[in-house]
Design a protein around this motif. Structure first.
Motif: not given
Length: 553
Positions: A46-56, A72-74, A440-453
């Motif tokens: 989640x935090x890595x996604x936030x950093x990536x979004x902050x970097x553009x 999320x569904x998975x 793990x795949x489902x939660x990782x996808x969701x957190x990555x997208x949530x942080x990126x957005x």
């Protein structure tokens, strides 16, 4: 560098997969680091996604929405599927009490959020995100975002407020446990009050001295009592045998049986005299108990047995073998004739070696056959979960209906499929490793997208006054209700410290804090409590998130 821009910057399906893969890989790698004994695990994605979004960095909005929703569904469906087999059984001994304390924590936290919303004039859309972040409950955030979109409102505020309060939501539960351990815990609270909570069966030896059952068959005795039991051995005149339902009991017979722990006293009255030996010790060598009989654990791996009743196998009649216990999802069940078997069940067989070998071959006893998950039932369950999640539920006083949504529907169907699917001959079993991977795949996808957005506006939000207020409110929502309910559970509910910690982690949907609790309490009480409380608490938070949006906006 054109190839680099094409792969990681220019929006495309390949770019979305590549960027999310990098975010998840880096996040999971950082999640293995420990700070003062605390690991954030998958939360670092989640935090890595936030950093990536902050970097553009960004991906196509359609791809972002798809990956986020699918993840999320998975995640929630596989979670429900895993806890489903033992979910209802957990209510028999202490489960109801644990869930009531968990629900109290949910209610107190929600009321605290409502009070802070009115006190500081924070819009409920933002406060719902704060509540989701403070309770580290991303599925509830998904439900709140759906409710906002249903009303035609932007969900960005909820996502941002969740993002800035999430870190202290993780730390806050750990801090509450530390305060409890240092200030409120007494020596008696550290002693487990429910040894082996996942096992509600009890092995006992009885001597038949009640004249009222002399000459009766075991089948007739079962009909005369409401207690359930399985007799695995009978000693008579120095010889041991495996009794069947037509076996007649005589005065002086010694029997070894398995029953529910709540029926021990009733069976003492029924049979006459209970032996003094402890047959529930872990160091008993059952194979050496009798020379002519052995005991072996066998896994059911033949799909044709999925959904069949134990009594239909007639193992006693055909092979002179008894099944004394069935282990399912970590919970031991009494092997009654009406018990519906599921693929992956581990049964305890008692009989002679040759007969047990034949029964083991009949049941399959091959863990290799269980390694491949039944993908058809997984996707069928996901579809049914989406159907359930889309059904409108009308509540008096609320103009718009609520829906279980992408988070609530799949987890409910997952629990029901895991528990009742085999009765309809659906193979819902997956190995623990396969389930953990899909989750793990489902939660990782969701957190990555949530942080990126959320990343593009994250730092700006934290630095402004509203952001600091959000963080402070989220920290209060995390620590204060958790501490109050946790102490009450130990004092009024007589839970030990490990159970109370597990209950708090489950109600707050905080697996990172559970890791800390497991390392600082003895036994597995915290893990058992977490698994018992988590599904119902998750479901309630998903519903409450939507109610707050629809009721106060």
């Amino acid at each position: 560098m054109n190839w680099f821009e094409s792969l990681f910057i220019e929006h495309s399906a390949v770019q979305a997969v590549a960027l999310l893969g990098v975010i998840i890989a880096i996040g999971l790698g950082l999640g293995k680091l420990r700070f003062y004994g605390i690991s954030l695990g998958v939360t670092f994605v989640f935090f890595t996604g936030i950093l990536a979004g902050h970097l553009g960095f960004s991906i196509s909005p359609d791809m972002l929405m798809y990956a986020q929703n699918f993840g999320l569904v998975l995640f929630v469906y596989e979670l429900g599927l895993q806890v489903g087999p033992g979910f209802f059984s957990s209510f028999r001994s202490g489960g109801v009490s644990l869930n009531m304390w968990g629900l109290l924590l949910v209610v107190v936290g929600t009321l605290t959020a409502i009070g802070l919303s009115f006190a500081f004039h924070i819009p409920m859309s933002d406060m719902t995100g704060i509540l989701c972040g403070a309770t580290t409950n991303t599925p509830a955030l998904g439900a709140a975002q759906q409710a906002l979109e249903q009303l035609g409102m932007s969900a960005s505020g909820a996502a941002l407020s969740c993002a800035v309060t999430y870190p202290l939501g993780v730390v806050g539960v750990i801090l509450a446990m530390i305060i409890m351990g240092k200030v409120f815990v007494r020596p008696s609270d550290l002693q487990s009050t429910h040894h082996d909570s996942g096992d509600h069966t009890y092995v006992a030896e009885y001597c038949v001295t009640n004249p009222g059952i002399f000459g009766l068959t075991i089948k007739d005795i079962r009909k005369s009592t409401g207690a359930k039991f399985v007799i695995s051995r009978l000693w008579r005149s120095g010889r041991v045998s495996i009794p069947g339902p037509d076996q007649i009991l005589k005065q002086g017979d010694r029997i070894l049986l398995v029953t529910n722990d709540s029926d021990v006293n009733a069976l003492t009255i029924l049979f006459g005299e209970k032996g003094s030996d402890d047959w529930n010790r872990s160091d008993i060598d059952w194979d050496r108990l009798d020379r002519s009989l052995v005991s072996r654990k066998v896994v059911i791996s033949k799909p044709s047995l999925n959904g069949k009743k134990l009594g239909a196998l007639k193992l006693r009649n055909h092979y002179h073998v008894n099944i004394s216990r069935v282990s399912r999802a970590g919970i031991r069940l009494l092997a009654t004739p009406g018990l519906v078997l599921q693929l992956g069940d581990v049964v305890t067989l008692v009989g002679d070696k040759d007969s047990i070998d034949q029964v083991a071959q009949l049941l399959g006893n091959s863990r290799l056959n269980l390694k491949d998950p039944n993908l058809a039932s997984i996707f069928l369950g996901i579809v049914l979960g989406l159907v359930l999640g889309s059904i409108p539920i009308f509540i008096p006083g609320i103009s718009s209906p609520i829906r279980l949504g992408l988070a609530g529907g799949p987890i409910v169907v997952g629990i029901l499929m895991g528990r009742f699917g085999p009765q309809f001959h659906l193979v819902t079993y997956t190995t623990r490793s396969a389930n953990l991977m899909l989750r793990g795949i489902g939660l990782s996808l969701y957190l990555a997208c949530l942080g990126l957005s959320s990343g593009a506006q994250f730092l700006d939000t934290v630095m402004r006054a509203d952001g600091l207020l959000w963080i402070a409110c989220g920290f209060l929502i995390t620590v204060v209700p958790t501490l109050i309910v946790g102490v009450l559970a130990m004092r009024a509910g007589r839970l030990d410290f490990g159970e109370s910690c597990g209950m708090m982690c489950g109600a707050m949907a905080n697996p990172m804090a559970l890791t800390y609790a497991g390392e600082n309490t003895e036994g597995d009480e915290s893990a058992v409590s977490y698994a018992t409380v988590y599904p119902l608490a998750m479901f309630m938070r998903v519903v409450i998130a939507q109610i707050l949006i629809l009721l106060f906006i």
